[in-house]
Design a protein around this motif. Sequence first.
Motif, PDB file in Angstrom:
ATOM      1  N   SER A 210      -5.117   3.433  -3.275  1.00  0.00           N
ATOM      2  CA  SER A 210      -5.830   3.103  -2.051  1.00  0.00           C
ATOM      3  C   SER A 210      -5.627   4.210  -1.023  1.00  0.00           C
ATOM      4  O   SER A 210      -4.711   5.027  -1.129  1.00  0.00           O
ATOM      5  N   SER A 211      -6.487   4.233  -0.007  1.00  0.00           N
ATOM      6  CA  SER A 211      -6.363   5.269   1.026  1.00  0.00           C
ATOM      7  C   SER A 211      -5.014   5.167   1.727  1.00  0.00           C
ATOM      8  O   SER A 211      -4.400   6.182   2.066  1.00  0.00           O
ATOM      9  N   ALA A 212      -4.538   3.942   1.930  1.00  0.00           N
ATOM     10  CA  ALA A 212      -3.233   3.761   2.569  1.00  0.00           C
ATOM     11  C   ALA A 212      -2.113   4.277   1.661  1.00  0.00           C
ATOM     12  O   ALA A 212      -1.160   4.914   2.132  1.00  0.00           O
ATOM     13  N   ALA A 213      -2.239   3.993   0.355  1.00  0.00           N
ATOM     14  CA  ALA A 213      -1.216   4.468  -0.582  1.00  0.00           C
ATOM     15  C   ALA A 213      -1.203   5.989  -0.653  1.00  0.00           C
ATOM     16  O   ALA A 213      -0.131   6.618  -0.677  1.00  0.00           O
ATOM     17  N   LEU A 214      -2.386   6.606  -0.681  1.00  0.00           N
ATOM     18  CA  LEU A 214      -2.452   8.062  -0.732  1.00  0.00           C
ATOM     19  C   LEU A 214      -1.865   8.676   0.538  1.00  0.00           C
ATOM     20  O   LEU A 214      -1.209   9.727   0.480  1.00  0.00           O
ATOM     21  N   ALA A 215      -2.076   8.034   1.670  1.00  0.00           N
ATOM     22  CA  ALA A 215      -1.483   8.528   2.920  1.00  0.00           C
ATOM     23  C   ALA A 215       0.041   8.440   2.850  1.00  0.00           C
ATOM     24  O   ALA A 215       0.755   9.358   3.297  1.00  0.00           O
TER      25      ALA A 215
ATOM     26  N   ASN B 249       0.817  -1.223   0.000  1.00  0.00           N
ATOM     27  CA  ASN B 249       0.000   0.000   0.000  1.00  0.00           C
ATOM     28  C   ASN B 249       0.852   1.277   0.000  1.00  0.00           C
ATOM     29  O   ASN B 249       0.542   2.248   0.689  1.00  0.00           O
ATOM     30  N   SER B 250       1.938   1.248  -0.765  1.00  0.00           N
ATOM     31  CA  SER B 250       2.789   2.450  -0.847  1.00  0.00           C
ATOM     32  C   SER B 250       3.028   2.866  -2.300  1.00  0.00           C
ATOM     33  O   SER B 250       3.965   3.600  -2.587  1.00  0.00           O
ATOM     34  N   GLU B 251       2.180   2.378  -3.207  1.00  0.00           N
ATOM     35  CA  GLU B 251       2.304   2.724  -4.624  1.00  0.00           C
ATOM     36  C   GLU B 251       0.986   3.285  -5.134  1.00  0.00           C
ATOM     37  O   GLU B 251      -0.085   2.724  -4.876  1.00  0.00           O
TER      38      GLU B 251
END
Length: 437
Positions: free
Chosen positions: A252-257, A201-203
């Motif tokens: 994803s919300s996690a990626a956007l964060a 979740n970092s892309e």
Amino acid sequence: MTTSSKFLFRASFVAASVAAASSAYSAGFALNDHSATASGKALAGVAASNEDISASFWNPALFVNAKETTVYVSGAYVMPSMDVTNISTTDPASTAIALPGSSVNSDSVDDTLVPSFYIAKPLSEKTVAGISLNVPFGLSGDYGQDWKGRFHATETGIQDIALSFSLAHRMSDWVSVGASVQVHRAEVVLESAVGTTAAANSEGIGRIEADDVGYGYALGVMVEPRKGTRVGLGYRSEVDFDFEGDVKYTGSSAALAFLQSRNLVDADVTDSITFPSVLSLSLEQDLTSKLVLGLTAIRTGWGAMDGININFESNQSNSVLTFGFEDQWMYSAGLTYAYSDKLTLRTGVAMDNSPVTDEYRSARTPDGDRKWISIGGTYDFNDMTSATFAFTHVMIDDVSVNRNFTATGEEDSGRGKISADYESSANVVSVAMNMAF
């Protein structure tokens, strides 16, 4: 701008919305199919042609070819093919990207239509006014968001629509001159993956869209020093654009964060880019009453395009992609043969040199030198109406992309490494109608 020219500009904008053609057709991202007549002979002799008004794109003096009100409508259907193999990449954190594989098929470039319109109106026996709509530059590529090189590019789009107002004047039996002013509307789309694959979740995906209006001009002269020998010279100026638009990030919300923690947030963007000048020199020689030899050399001033340097109205660092383009020439030779009173046949070959250097070739500019083989013809239904067709096969040198600039501060530090081999070609079918009133 008159009501009719506004209508034509809007109509052209709609048609040209699909005309950001793949760079598989012309070197760099120039589009050279503005005339089915010229395409049938690989642009040979185009800046000195006395056939019709469509050659005015390369030399505005050739609007004098209109003896009455004339409309020329042309369309080129470009069918490119591009295979990418031996792909090896890392993400910005130097993590090797293993999937989805080692190749990308030709679906990454789409078939597209490139339209052109010309209208000429004689104002007197010697002076002609003209309006034309063209797509001088275009580029389109969509690798998809899952390929291994996605941190360098997923989608690239450039389209430039030009509306030109011209005057041409026959100064004597052997000298004609012309000039035009142009309004250009250009759009740019740049999309790629951002972040890293090193952690879940970092892309995400970053997409830049920007546009601007620019202005240019063209000058031309055609001389016929002796009967049957025509020499033409045309020049289209550079066009400066100050692009304004925005960048938007999705994921994803996690990626956007995660992206927000790296200052990658939606923002306005700006960039200044100069599209190149084009110098066309042509010779046409009547070999017999039916056979004409054409020669052309076209120099495109690609060196004016130093690259992309996108400024974000936020804390993000500029996004830089050096083009390293070099000024280049295209050379062509062709023959035109009057088979009968109604049918004219054409053929030609061309060498079109790419402005891209090995050092700076990228996934957005996987460009190589080209060779053209063209055939075409015109059928005259009567003195007022004719139809023209052309077919061009474009062979492109195989090239490799090898970007390993990963040191901190280097322009690829936010993209990672990529190496890949490219095989490309294109077929182009052009048709046109020429109508006089």
